[in-house]
Structures are given as structure tokens and as C-alpha cells.
Write a protein that holds these residues in place. Sequence first.
Motif, PDB file in Angstrom:
ATOM      1  N   LYS A  63     -26.587  45.448   6.580  1.00  0.00           N
ATOM      2  CA  LYS A  63     -27.071  45.054   7.872  1.00  0.00           C
ATOM      3  C   LYS A  63     -28.570  46.011   8.190  1.00  0.00           C
ATOM      4  CE  LYS A  63     -23.662  41.578   9.570  1.00  0.00           C
ATOM      5  NZ  LYS A  63     -22.262  42.160  10.581  1.00  0.00           N
ATOM      6  N   VAL A  66     -31.579  45.341   7.868  1.00  0.00           N
ATOM      7  CA  VAL A  66     -32.341  44.261   8.056  1.00  0.00           C
ATOM      8  C   VAL A  66     -31.956  44.494   9.925  1.00  0.00           C
ATOM      9  CG1 VAL A  66     -32.752  42.483   6.659  1.00  0.00           C
ATOM     10  CG2 VAL A  66     -30.429  43.020   8.342  1.00  0.00           C
ATOM     11  N   LEU A  68     -29.924  44.975  11.341  1.00  0.00           N
ATOM     12  CA  LEU A  68     -28.738  44.712  12.623  1.00  0.00           C
ATOM     13  C   LEU A  68     -28.156  45.653  12.858  1.00  0.00           C
ATOM     14  CD1 LEU A  68     -27.976  41.291  10.649  1.00  0.00           C
ATOM     15  CD2 LEU A  68     -28.316  41.696  13.319  1.00  0.00           C
ATOM     16  N   ARG A  89     -39.827  44.690  11.365  1.00  0.00           N
ATOM     17  CA  ARG A  89     -39.128  42.576  11.166  1.00  0.00           C
ATOM     18  C   ARG A  89     -40.261  42.196  11.808  1.00  0.00           C
ATOM     19  NH1 ARG A  89     -33.851  41.723  15.004  1.00  0.00           N
ATOM     20  NH2 ARG A  89     -33.444  44.422  14.602  1.00  0.00           N
ATOM     21  N   LEU A  96     -32.413  37.769   5.107  1.00  0.00           N
ATOM     22  CA  LEU A  96     -30.704  38.260   4.194  1.00  0.00           C
ATOM     23  C   LEU A  96     -30.023  37.057   4.137  1.00  0.00           C
ATOM     24  CD1 LEU A  96     -28.088  40.076   4.275  1.00  0.00           C
ATOM     25  CD2 LEU A  96     -28.129  40.368   6.676  1.00  0.00           C
ATOM     26  N   PHE A  98     -26.538  35.728   4.091  1.00  0.00           N
ATOM     27  CA  PHE A  98     -25.055  35.650   4.261  1.00  0.00           C
ATOM     28  C   PHE A  98     -24.022  35.608   3.698  1.00  0.00           C
ATOM     29  CE2 PHE A  98     -27.544  36.433   8.192  1.00  0.00           C
ATOM     30  CZ  PHE A  98     -27.160  37.975   8.818  1.00  0.00           C
ATOM     31  N   ALA A 102     -24.651  31.580   7.108  1.00  0.00           N
ATOM     32  CA  ALA A 102     -25.248  31.569   8.336  1.00  0.00           C
ATOM     33  C   ALA A 102     -25.809  30.904   9.264  1.00  0.00           C
ATOM     34  CB  ALA A 102     -25.531  33.340   8.846  1.00  0.00           C
ATOM     35  N   LEU A 103     -25.573  29.627   8.633  1.00  0.00           N
ATOM     36  CA  LEU A 103     -26.547  28.512   8.447  1.00  0.00           C
ATOM     37  C   LEU A 103     -26.284  27.298  10.029  1.00  0.00           C
ATOM     38  CD1 LEU A 103     -26.011  26.387   5.630  1.00  0.00           C
ATOM     39  CD2 LEU A 103     -27.475  27.272   6.364  1.00  0.00           C
ATOM     40  N   ASN A 112     -32.978  23.639   9.195  1.00  0.00           N
ATOM     41  CA  ASN A 112     -32.930  25.230   8.581  1.00  0.00           C
ATOM     42  C   ASN A 112     -33.041  25.640   8.275  1.00  0.00           C
ATOM     43  OD1 ASN A 112     -29.569  26.495   9.327  1.00  0.00           O
ATOM     44  ND2 ASN A 112     -29.465  24.383   9.305  1.00  0.00           N
ATOM     45  N   TYR A 116     -38.560  28.503   9.997  1.00  0.00           N
ATOM     46  CA  TYR A 116     -38.973  29.604  10.255  1.00  0.00           C
ATOM     47  C   TYR A 116     -40.152  29.615  10.126  1.00  0.00           C
ATOM     48  CZ  TYR A 116     -40.504  34.120   8.730  1.00  0.00           C
ATOM     49  OH  TYR A 116     -41.410  35.350   8.501  1.00  0.00           O
ATOM     50  N   ARG A 164     -33.468  28.700   1.746  1.00  0.00           N
ATOM     51  CA  ARG A 164     -33.608  29.198   3.461  1.00  0.00           C
ATOM     52  C   ARG A 164     -34.337  30.695   3.808  1.00  0.00           C
ATOM     53  NH1 ARG A 164     -29.551  30.004   8.751  1.00  0.00           N
ATOM     54  NH2 ARG A 164     -28.930  31.824   7.798  1.00  0.00           N
ATOM     55  N   MET A 168     -39.053  31.890   3.580  1.00  0.00           N
ATOM     56  CA  MET A 168     -39.362  32.286   3.943  1.00  0.00           C
ATOM     57  C   MET A 168     -40.259  33.064   3.313  1.00  0.00           C
ATOM     58  SD  MET A 168     -36.246  33.906   6.255  1.00  0.00           S
ATOM     59  CE  MET A 168     -36.666  35.373   6.707  1.00  0.00           C
TER      60      MET A 168
ATOM     61  N   TYR B 117     -20.593  33.360  14.357  1.00  0.00           N
ATOM     62  CA  TYR B 117     -20.395  32.868  12.617  1.00  0.00           C
ATOM     63  C   TYR B 117     -21.820  33.369  12.095  1.00  0.00           C
ATOM     64  CZ  TYR B 117     -16.109  31.014  13.176  1.00  0.00           C
ATOM     65  OH  TYR B 117     -15.068  30.101  13.292  1.00  0.00           O
ATOM     66  N   GLN B 118     -22.442  34.378  12.998  1.00  0.00           N
ATOM     67  CA  GLN B 118     -23.982  35.437  12.631  1.00  0.00           C
ATOM     68  C   GLN B 118     -24.992  34.445  12.686  1.00  0.00           C
ATOM     69  OE1 GLN B 118     -21.748  37.131   8.466  1.00  0.00           O
ATOM     70  NE2 GLN B 118     -22.716  38.499   9.400  1.00  0.00           N
ATOM     71  N   GLU B 119     -25.190  33.382  12.993  1.00  0.00           N
ATOM     72  CA  GLU B 119     -26.524  32.703  13.073  1.00  0.00           C
ATOM     73  C   GLU B 119     -27.010  33.546  14.063  1.00  0.00           C
ATOM     74  OE1 GLU B 119     -25.715  28.181  14.749  1.00  0.00           O
ATOM     75  OE2 GLU B 119     -23.845  28.139  13.829  1.00  0.00           O
ATOM     76  N   ASP B 121     -27.260  36.824  14.568  1.00  0.00           N
ATOM     77  CA  ASP B 121     -27.651  37.489  12.647  1.00  0.00           C
ATOM     78  C   ASP B 121     -28.215  36.957  12.608  1.00  0.00           C
ATOM     79  OD1 ASP B 121     -26.041  39.519  14.135  1.00  0.00           O
ATOM     80  OD2 ASP B 121     -24.166  39.305  12.765  1.00  0.00           O
ATOM     81  N   ALA B 122     -28.772  36.033  11.622  1.00  0.00           N
ATOM     82  CA  ALA B 122     -29.576  35.154  10.718  1.00  0.00           C
ATOM     83  C   ALA B 122     -31.125  35.223  11.874  1.00  0.00           C
ATOM     84  CB  ALA B 122     -28.940  34.032  10.595  1.00  0.00           C
ATOM     85  N   GLU B 124     -32.178  36.699  14.379  1.00  0.00           N
ATOM     86  CA  GLU B 124     -33.283  38.375  14.325  1.00  0.00           C
ATOM     87  C   GLU B 124     -32.838  38.525  13.513  1.00  0.00           C
ATOM     88  OE1 GLU B 124     -29.785  40.566  16.130  1.00  0.00           O
ATOM     89  OE2 GLU B 124     -30.086  40.432  18.515  1.00  0.00           O
ATOM     90  N   THR B 125     -32.864  38.475  11.566  1.00  0.00           N
ATOM     91  CA  THR B 125     -33.690  38.728  10.909  1.00  0.00           C
ATOM     92  C   THR B 125     -34.916  37.168  10.471  1.00  0.00           C
ATOM     93  OG1 THR B 125     -31.873  37.310   9.561  1.00  0.00           O
ATOM     94  CG2 THR B 125     -31.351  39.864   9.605  1.00  0.00           C
ATOM     95  N   MET B 126     -34.513  36.809  11.303  1.00  0.00           N
ATOM     96  CA  MET B 126     -35.913  35.752  10.435  1.00  0.00           C
ATOM     97  C   MET B 126     -37.053  36.329  11.917  1.00  0.00           C
ATOM     98  SD  MET B 126     -33.773  32.147   9.623  1.00  0.00           S
ATOM     99  CE  MET B 126     -34.643  31.607   9.321  1.00  0.00           C
ATOM    100  N   ASN B 127     -36.442  36.918  12.427  1.00  0.00           N
ATOM    101  CA  ASN B 127     -37.518  37.786  13.053  1.00  0.00           C
ATOM    102  C   ASN B 127     -37.498  36.749  14.483  1.00  0.00           C
ATOM    103  OD1 ASN B 127     -39.433  39.707  14.812  1.00  0.00           O
ATOM    104  ND2 ASN B 127     -40.859  38.184  13.795  1.00  0.00           N
ATOM    105  N   ILE B 128     -36.848  35.659  14.573  1.00  0.00           N
ATOM    106  CA  ILE B 128     -37.647  34.937  15.571  1.00  0.00           C
ATOM    107  C   ILE B 128     -35.721  34.997  17.363  1.00  0.00           C
ATOM    108  CG2 ILE B 128     -36.285  32.059  16.589  1.00  0.00           C
ATOM    109  CD1 ILE B 128     -36.813  31.188  13.823  1.00  0.00           C
TER     110      ILE B 128
END
Lengths: 267, 254
Positions: A63, A66, A68, A89, A96, A98, A102-103, A112, A116, A164, A168, B117-119, B121-122, B124-128
Amino acid sequence: MTCNPTRNPFTHTETAAVGVSIEGLSKSFGRFEVLKNVTFSVAPGEIFVLMGPSGSGKSVLLKHIVGLEQPSAGRVTVAGRDASSEATRAQVRMALVFQSGALFNSLSVYDNLALYPREHQIADEAAIREKVMRALQILSLEGSAHKAPSELSGGMKKRVAIARGLVMEPQLMLYDEPTSELDPVMAATISEIIATLKDEYHVTSIVVSHDRELALGIADRVGILMGGELISLGTPADLRTPADPRVAEFLYPKIDLKNPRFKKLET
Amino acid sequence: MKPLTAILAGIGSTLQLLVSAAGYTPTLWRQRARFIEQCYLIGYTTLPIVAILSFFIGGVLALQAGYSMSNFGAKQFIGSLVGLSMARELGPVMAAILLAGRVGSAIAAELASMKVYQEIDALETMNIPPAKVLVLPRLAAVLVMMPVLAIIADLVGWFGGAIVSKYTESIAIEPEAYFSVLRRFMVFEDVLNGLIKAEVFGFAIVLVCCNIGLNTRGGPREIGAAVTRAVVVSLILILVLDYFVTKALMHLQS
């Protein structure tokens, strides 16, 4: 830290591969110190596998890479830029995977994967469709494109998360336990995907895993994290005969039926 | 964290989220599908309950007012009392309370669940940025739908008052007389006041609920706690804002 070129798996255009540097990283949550002065670097295009017992701080370390989490002390840089900066970023494509997948539960598997490229307007809808279907095909998920994440098994969710990440077109791919919950054949496939991304596309990969076969099979280097400290850093060959007894005990635990571990714990 | 520090931190993070979401306003046209979906969820799905509640609030107002006003021969003014009360106060406040209970809680639950459930975080890592794709469409949708809900609350409340006034024996005022008095004593500013209030309440509720959802920490149990917090904070905010907005509007009109 730059870099051999990264050839994009979908467009076959080339971008710079990126390296990661971690210097004196410490992280505390309240009084609990999760990471203690961790230092190592990952070269562009390298596969670095980070192993260690549960709760040793591996996922927290990912984390930080990336952005976080913010370090309590020390510095994490990706491609020479501060990992916690939003600009990093925006400039470096990092994916990442997870542990839970983390879908996005409100989106189908297809959406999904398409999120991106759509959000970043990377391609038109036809090109996005091609990329998504290719990624699904690589992970043997063609039949699940229009399913909701809630309809998938744990292993399938993980594969969707990896797909996913592939869409990217990452320069740096991070995996948190990519082979947990997968059957041996799919686990081997994931290992092959990670290795292929390195060999053919020069993607830098950092993999957190308990899977010894994966670590010894595909890693360029392996780090062992225990109690928040990096106690070992070396090649897979070094780990076949570890000098440190803690590493040997972790990698090659012996099942002793006459004197079981839990009895030792009791005493 | 001490309560005062927690309140100040909450206000700070809410304002930060607002600034962040406002910065993505130019992307709203590209996000029109999300905006329309939120308009549907905030407006269309809340409409039936707003209508039912407003009808009975208008009816109860007429009933209570009729009972009191009959005693001193002023029952013919029931229309103006119900009309002004609904337009200036009860319409926007009731629409906001229902929005907090129905939409605010759903927003907090959805975003808290995405966080746990970390969505998030996901994303943010995708820069969205979550402020762009999760907060901005909801804020824009509430700005469009809240005046609609408030107007419908007013109209249905007036109608409820008229029905009760006609069919209650002790009142027995014909709808023509009821609406004639309502029209005579009400001006456009009364309705406008209500719409401004509704906009302020709706915007504040959605912003606060988004912020509480996005700042959820911990496991699944925290999702429930976030929903409770979001509804309680929204209800308090509606009443506090009601006082200050009413005062500000009165000051402006004077």
C-alpha cells in the motif's frame, strides 16, 4: 529509477519501465509498529517476491508503494518520484491486485475491466472491448464477461482482478497473494502470466505471496519480511539453502507428529 | 479523538471533499450516465414516500388548524396557514428528512461498503478519484432533484389540506375557498424560500453522507455504524441549517 522500455501487451507501444526504491520505511498504527526500517529496491523489469508470515506487514508495504499509506518514517519512490504523491499515480501506470480482488460490485466483470480505459479516455469503445476481451481470454474468463462479481467464486474474482490490472497496461504491477484460493493449475497460470509480463513486456512486478513454488519459480529476488523487518534478501537460489534458521523454518516447515508445534506453544 | 476535535475534523474533511468534487465539475457532461442514474435514485425513488407523507402532513395541519381556528371564527384562513407552512417550512424540511433517511443512508452504506471492501482503494490506485466518480454525480443530482421534491411536497401537502378541510365536518371548507385564500396570502417568495432551503438541505445531506461513507475505517460492522452516523448527523444538520437559512432569508427580504 528508469529503465528498460516496457512494451505494452495490447498496443505494443513502448513506455519506460519503472523501478521502486524503499529507504528506511517505518510505519506505525498507534503504538503498533508494523514496518521497521525496511530498505530495498526493485529494478525496472524485475520480479520481486515478498514473503513472510501473516501479519508481518507485507500488504501494508504494498500500500505504501501505490501511495495508499503514508510512511511514518523513511521514503518510498516509484520511478524516482515520491510514491505518496498523486502526481506519481497520474504519471506512472500502477496496478494493484488486491488479495480480495476489490472488484466493483455494482459493475459487471466487463465494466470492471473497462473502467480504467474509459475513465482515462485511452481508447474508443471498440478498442476497449478488444483489450477487455483479450485480458479475459488470457485469464480464461470469456464466459464471465457479463456476470456480476457476486456471481463469481473467490478464485474467479482474483483472476478478474488480475485481468483488470492487465487492461491498465501497467508499468508496475503489484500482486497481493495472487495465487491464494486458486487451484494448482490456475496458480501455475498466474505465475506464467507474471513471468510473461516481465520477459515479453518488461513490466516490473512486486508479488506478496506465501506460495514458495511461485517465489522460487519466477522471482528474480525474494525478500522475507518477519515482524515488520526485512530479515532476508536474495535470489531464489539463496533461499534453497537458507542460512538464517528463521527463514529455513518459514520456508521449509517440518511437520512433526511426535512433537507438534501447538504443544510447543502450549508450554 | 475528543468530541470537539472529531466535529472539527469532520467539518474539515467534508469541506475538503466539496472542494475536491467541485474541481471535477467540467467532467460532469462525460459522467451524464452516472448523473442520470443518481437523479433516478434521489428523485424518482424518493417521490412516492415524499408524496404520501406530505399529503398527511397537509391533512394534519388542516385538521389541527381547523380545530383551533374554528374557536374564534377564522377557519376560512386554513388555506393560507397550510399553504405558507408547507411552502416555507414543512415541505423542504420533510423532503430533506426523507432524503436523509432514504437516500443519505443508502449513500453512506454504499460508500462505506466500498471503502471496507477496498473498492475505494482500487479506484485510487487506478487514478480515478472517488470525489469525481462517486461524489460529484450525486451532488449534481441532488441539486436538480431536491427542488422538484420540495415542489411536489408543497403541492401534495396543499391538496391534502384541501381534502381534509372539505370532508371534516367541523371545518367543511370547499376547495375553491381553501385555494382562493391560499393564493391571496401567498407570494412567489414564499415558495422560493422553501426551494432555497431544500437545495441547501439536500446538498448538505448528500455531501455529509458521502464524506462519512468514504471515511469509514475497519470491518463490516463499521458499515452499520457509518449509516447510523450519517442519518443522525443529517437530521441534526437539517434543523441547525433550517434556523440559519431561515434567518438569512428573512434578513435578505427585510
